[in-house]
Motif scaffolding. Structure first.
Motif, PDB file in Angstrom:
ATOM      1  N   ASP A   1       1.714  -7.312   6.108  1.00  0.00           N
ATOM      2  CA  ASP A   1       0.307  -7.057   5.784  1.00  0.00           C
ATOM      3  C   ASP A   1      -0.026  -5.573   5.890  1.00  0.00           C
ATOM      4  OD1 ASP A   1      -0.210  -9.689   5.308  1.00  0.00           O
ATOM      5  OD2 ASP A   1      -0.943 -10.104   7.324  1.00  0.00           O
TER       6      ASP A   1
ATOM      7  N   VAL B   1      -2.618  -2.646   6.148  1.00  0.00           N
ATOM      8  CA  VAL B   1      -3.981  -2.579   6.687  1.00  0.00           C
ATOM      9  C   VAL B   1      -4.637  -1.219   6.466  1.00  0.00           C
ATOM     10  CG1 VAL B   1      -3.591  -4.398   8.394  1.00  0.00           C
ATOM     11  CG2 VAL B   1      -3.113  -2.021   9.018  1.00  0.00           C
TER      12      VAL B   1
ATOM     13  N   SER C   1       1.153  -0.779   7.973  1.00  0.00           N
ATOM     14  CA  SER C   1       1.126  -2.242   7.977  1.00  0.00           C
ATOM     15  C   SER C   1       0.827  -2.703   9.395  1.00  0.00           C
ATOM     16  CB  SER C   1       2.463  -2.794   7.503  1.00  0.00           C
ATOM     17  OG  SER C   1       3.434  -2.631   8.506  1.00  0.00           O
ATOM     18  N   VAL C   2       0.717  -4.025   9.576  1.00  0.00           N
ATOM     19  CA  VAL C   2       0.512  -4.552  10.917  1.00  0.00           C
ATOM     20  C   VAL C   2       1.633  -4.062  11.829  1.00  0.00           C
ATOM     21  CG1 VAL C   2       0.593  -6.691  12.264  1.00  0.00           C
ATOM     22  CG2 VAL C   2      -0.816  -6.576  10.209  1.00  0.00           C
ATOM     23  N   LYS C   3       2.832  -3.973  11.267  1.00  0.00           N
ATOM     24  CA  LYS C   3       4.007  -3.629  12.090  1.00  0.00           C
ATOM     25  C   LYS C   3       4.155  -2.143  12.361  1.00  0.00           C
ATOM     26  CE  LYS C   3       6.681  -7.162   9.728  1.00  0.00           C
ATOM     27  NZ  LYS C   3       7.792  -7.288   8.784  1.00  0.00           N
ATOM     28  N   ALA C   4       3.953  -1.294  11.326  1.00  0.00           N
ATOM     29  CA  ALA C   4       4.354   0.109  11.493  1.00  0.00           C
ATOM     30  C   ALA C   4       3.679   1.019  10.475  1.00  0.00           C
ATOM     31  CB  ALA C   4       5.866   0.222  11.341  1.00  0.00           C
TER      32      ALA C   4
ATOM     33  N   ILE D   1       7.520 -12.477  14.561  1.00  0.00           N
ATOM     34  CA  ILE D   1       6.396 -11.528  14.521  1.00  0.00           C
ATOM     35  C   ILE D   1       5.271 -12.169  13.717  1.00  0.00           C
ATOM     36  CG2 ILE D   1       5.633  -9.265  13.697  1.00  0.00           C
ATOM     37  CD1 ILE D   1       7.817  -8.313  15.242  1.00  0.00           C
TER      38      ILE D   1
ATOM     39  N   ALA E   1       0.542 -12.053   9.192  1.00  0.00           N
ATOM     40  CA  ALA E   1      -0.130 -11.790  10.465  1.00  0.00           C
ATOM     41  C   ALA E   1      -1.659 -11.816  10.362  1.00  0.00           C
ATOM     42  CB  ALA E   1       0.336 -10.453  11.028  1.00  0.00           C
ATOM     43  N   VAL E   2      -2.220 -11.181   9.346  1.00  0.00           N
ATOM     44  CA  VAL E   2      -3.681 -11.092   9.257  1.00  0.00           C
ATOM     45  C   VAL E   2      -4.287 -12.472   8.992  1.00  0.00           C
ATOM     46  CG1 VAL E   2      -5.607 -10.130   7.938  1.00  0.00           C
ATOM     47  CG2 VAL E   2      -3.672  -8.651   8.574  1.00  0.00           C
TER      48      VAL E   2
ATOM     49  N   ALA F   1       2.505 -11.045  16.193  1.00  0.00           N
ATOM     50  CA  ALA F   1       1.599  -9.978  15.736  1.00  0.00           C
ATOM     51  C   ALA F   1       0.150 -10.452  15.809  1.00  0.00           C
ATOM     52  CB  ALA F   1       1.955  -9.536  14.321  1.00  0.00           C
TER      53      ALA F   1
ATOM     54  N   VAL G   1      -4.753   4.261  11.478  1.00  0.00           N
ATOM     55  CA  VAL G   1      -4.499   3.188  12.431  1.00  0.00           C
ATOM     56  C   VAL G   1      -4.006   3.811  13.732  1.00  0.00           C
ATOM     57  CG1 VAL G   1      -3.249   1.044  12.858  1.00  0.00           C
ATOM     58  CG2 VAL G   1      -3.795   1.702  10.511  1.00  0.00           C
TER      59      VAL G   1
ATOM     60  N   ARG H   1      -2.158   3.867  17.248  1.00  0.00           N
ATOM     61  CA  ARG H   1      -1.061   3.050  17.766  1.00  0.00           C
ATOM     62  C   ARG H   1      -0.661   3.511  19.159  1.00  0.00           C
ATOM     63  NH1 ARG H   1       1.060  -0.244  13.492  1.00  0.00           N
ATOM     64  NH2 ARG H   1       0.433   0.560  11.468  1.00  0.00           N
TER      65      ARG H   1
ATOM     66  N   PHE I   1      -5.250  -2.524  13.433  1.00  0.00           N
ATOM     67  CA  PHE I   1      -6.357  -2.972  12.612  1.00  0.00           C
ATOM     68  C   PHE I   1      -6.805  -4.314  13.173  1.00  0.00           C
ATOM     69  CE2 PHE I   1      -7.570  -5.779   9.006  1.00  0.00           C
ATOM     70  CZ  PHE I   1      -8.784  -5.187   8.721  1.00  0.00           C
TER      71      PHE I   1
ATOM     72  N   TYR J   1     -10.477  -0.221  12.996  1.00  0.00           N
ATOM     73  CA  TYR J   1      -9.227   0.304  13.507  1.00  0.00           C
ATOM     74  C   TYR J   1      -9.506   0.731  14.943  1.00  0.00           C
ATOM     75  CZ  TYR J   1      -8.211   0.296   8.556  1.00  0.00           C
ATOM     76  OH  TYR J   1      -8.038  -0.104   7.252  1.00  0.00           O
TER      77      TYR J   1
END
Lengths: 127, 352
Positions: free
Chosen positions: A37, A39, A61-64, B11, B17-18, B213, B280, B282, B303, B310
């Motif tokens: 996904d 984002v 993305s959601v991951k990276a 994951i 995931a969303v 996730a 985003v 992190r 997100f 975010y």
């Protein structure tokens, strides 16, 4: 994996496709699927010039977070502002509504040096 | 798939995931969380032992009550967070997968000081754990189980039989939604899992498996900590905002003295939520003041699918911790402007 046969690709999974006098730049279906996904997309500035291989944006993305590398040298003439409100357009339609930037090439010959659909399919299969 | 505490964990499932996150906020999310550990503490001095070993109040709990607590060391640092259940004649303690060994060792070592009056058993292997979470989770559980899960008040537990399997059901969770967590014999796991999916189809309730996730984004929005991020053995309970989970009226608990000293001196950093625009945030990203000087570090960020923001959790210097304070988060070498916001970003069901 879906392949746009009109586009050409580089091994880092960006594509370029001729659209009149400019090239449309985006990421391949293989890339969007591997990222999951999406984002957020950090778009380049219109008017900025990039050399082939230079980082011009980021796909998150959601991951990276993944850097985007310009497949063809040129000046950005337009960016896909729709990605601001709906970055998942890249997941849903990477070759169409999920395009990232349009570039006026300074070395249009570089296009021929990119991987064609068949060669990219082989390359992406290695991942 | 990703390796996690010796387990191969998804994951995300093919749902993505969303979407998994969104399904848990509107229907039912199923969580395969067998990696979580469970301990039983029993014996004549079990009550006093548990009260001394965990941070929170436990002696006022009635049989069936389930309560959040922390496992601290003598410095007030957070070894783990736990759910403590009081059951007739024993305590049922749910711990994080990655800390199971450390926690078992910690409890066992401390139990030795009680000269045989406290018994600690690790029953993780024999016990399976599934969480059923979402606004329709209780409806689904009520259709399948006897007695009804909904008859169990929030933060209590009870025995519920589903498909012939006896479950310990706790009306608890880690998503901010209503629902619960089930503990049952491991051999019945597949049957129950498939039973939930099938019951959802039969009764027109959206039920989907949720990966790591989405589990992370759900808990993040709801303000719940994840070990290794908002809490860890290098973070003390007060700077992480867990004064509420520490009962300072107890005569003593492990870490109490250290936390009292920290409280008297004032914390040197505070956990805050930060919302940013243009990127985003992190884990590991620097937080900077408007003038560009480093004031903290993000410990988680993403997100948020429900709030559509975010956001990060970060430890910052206390003078920047007030909601509304303008800060920035450095992402890919660029400052992204942000503001400190009140946590949680999404109000959990039990507080609504």
């Amino acid at each position: 994996m879906k392949i746009d046969s009109a586009a050409r690709y580089q091994a880092s999974h960006e594509f370029a496709r001729k659209d009149g006098t400019v090239f449309v730049i985006g990421i391949s279906d293989h890339a969007q699927e591997a990222l999951g996904d999406i984002v957020f997309v950090e778009l380049p500035e219109v008017g900025k010039t990039f050399a082939k291989g230079q980082s011009f944006g980021v796909v998150e993305s959601v991951k990276a977070a993944s850097d985007l590398y310009m497949p063809i040298s040129g000046t950005v003439t337009a960016v896909n502002d729709a990605l601001g409100g709906d970055p998942a357009l890249v997941n849903r339609d990477c070759y169409g509504l999920g395009w990232i930037a349009k570039v006026e090439a300074t070395k249009a010959g570089e296009f021929e040096g990119l991987l064609d659909a068949a060669a990219y399919e082989k390359e992406a299969g290695k991942d | 798939m990703a390796p996690f505490a010796g387990y191969d964990m998804p994951i995300s499932y093919p749902t993505g995931a969303v979407e998994e996150h969104n399904i848990c906020r509107r229907g039912v999310g199923l969580f395969d969380i067998d990696h979580m550990g469970q301990l039983i503490v029993s014996g004549p001095d079990a009550d006093a032992f548990v009260s001394h070993t965990v941070s929170g109040a436990v002696l006022d709990m009635k049989d069936g009550d389930a309560r959040y607590s922390l496992l601290l060391d003598d410095k007030g640092l957070v070894l783990d967070d736990l759910f403590v259940y009081r059951l007739p004649g024993r305590w049922w303690i749910v711990v994080n997968a990655s800390n199971l060994e450390t926690d078992v060792e910690w409890f066992t070592l401390r139990a030795r000081e009680w000269k045989g009056t406290v018994k600690v058993e690790d029953v993780s292997e024999a016990t399976y754990m599934i969480a059923v979470q979402g606004p329709r989770a209780l409806e689904l559980l009520d259709l399948m189980g006897t007695p009804k899960a909904s008859s169990c008040p929030r933060f209590t537990s009870g025995e519920i039989v589903i498909q012939g399997t006896k479950n310990l059901f706790g009306r608890t969770g880690y998503t901010g939604e209503d629902g619960g967590e089930l503990f049952f014999p491991a051999q019945d796991a597949l049957g129950l899992w498939e039973g939930f999916i099938k019951a959802g189809e039969t009764h027109g309730i959206e039920v989907k498996a949720i990966g790591l996730a989405a589990r992370d984004s759900l808990r993040f929005e709801a303000g719940m900590p994840l070990h290794g991020h908002e809490i860890s053995p290098s973070i003390n309970a007060l700077e992480a905002g867990f004064k509420w989970a520490c009962d300072f009226s107890k005569p003593d608990f492990v870490g109490k003295k250290a936390l009292e000293a920290i409280a008297a001196a004032g914390v040197s950093r505070k956990l805050v939520g930060i919302e940013i625009t243009g990127g985003v945030p992190r884990e590991g990203y620097d937080v900077v003041s408007p003038s560009g000087e480093k004031i903290g570090t993000c410990v988680a960020g993403m997100f948020c699918p429900t709030t559509k923001k975010y956001a990060a959790n970060a430890f910052v210097e206390p003078q920047f911790a007030r909601p509304g304070t303008e800060v920035a988060v450095m992402a890919h070498g660029k400052p992204k402007s942000g503001v400190v916001v009140k946590r949680p970003l999404y109000l959990p069901a039990y507080r609504r």
